[in-house]
Design a protein around this motif. Sequence first.
Motif, mmCIF file in Angstrom:
data_model
loop_
_atom_site.group_PDB
_atom_site.id
_atom_site.type_symbol
_atom_site.label_atom_id
_atom_site.label_comp_id
_atom_site.label_asym_id
_atom_site.label_seq_id
_atom_site.Cartn_x
_atom_site.Cartn_y
_atom_site.Cartn_z
ATOM 1 N N ARG A 138 0.886 -1.164 0.000
ATOM 2 C CA ARG A 138 0.000 0.000 0.000
ATOM 3 C C ARG A 138 0.917 1.204 0.000
ATOM 4 O O ARG A 138 1.731 1.378 0.900
ATOM 5 N N THR A 150 -3.208 6.806 -4.138
ATOM 6 C CA THR A 150 -2.871 5.603 -3.390
ATOM 7 C C THR A 150 -2.628 4.482 -4.383
ATOM 8 O O THR A 150 -3.404 4.311 -5.333
ATOM 9 N N HIS A 152 -2.061 0.305 -4.875
ATOM 10 C CA HIS A 152 -2.235 -1.033 -4.317
ATOM 11 C C HIS A 152 -1.507 -1.971 -5.262
ATOM 12 O O HIS A 152 -1.849 -2.036 -6.453
#
Length: 159
Positions: A138, A150, A152
């Motif tokens: 993350r 963000t 992932h």
Amino acid sequence: MAIDAFAGTSPVFLPEIFFVGRLEGWAVLESLVGGLLKRATISAHGELDASTDTVLLTETYTFDDGHSDTLRWTIHKIAAGRYIGHENRLEGEAVGEQAGCAFHWKYTRDTPQGDGKSFKLNFDDWFYAIDESACIVRGSAGRAGIPFATAHVTYRKVT
């Protein structure tokens, strides 16, 4: 979050072990307000120079818009749980800390974009070992210390 919070957790994530060999991965980048920005596949290969505790890791991100970005890392273990890294587009060096199942990696990199431009981005990545052959990351990306996205990411060891 402090890296010490992961002390004693397992499986242990050690960059000098996990990043050696062939890896594949997948990534999605989302805006902080929601919404998919980019998707990517990752192909990576790492080699360990055990005499210097250094991993040479090459990873190539291929994005859904067709452009790719190859990073050629030199990751050096400087003490138990402490790492530094170099890559040709970094500003300064990357700094990493490890405890238990977690590895925290921070750096600033001039990052090429699909339109031919590049931006200096700050990365703050947390790697979490799932087992000996998989980890989930993350991360956040930002400019001037202000995050805007963000990431992932999932990595799987192939060999």
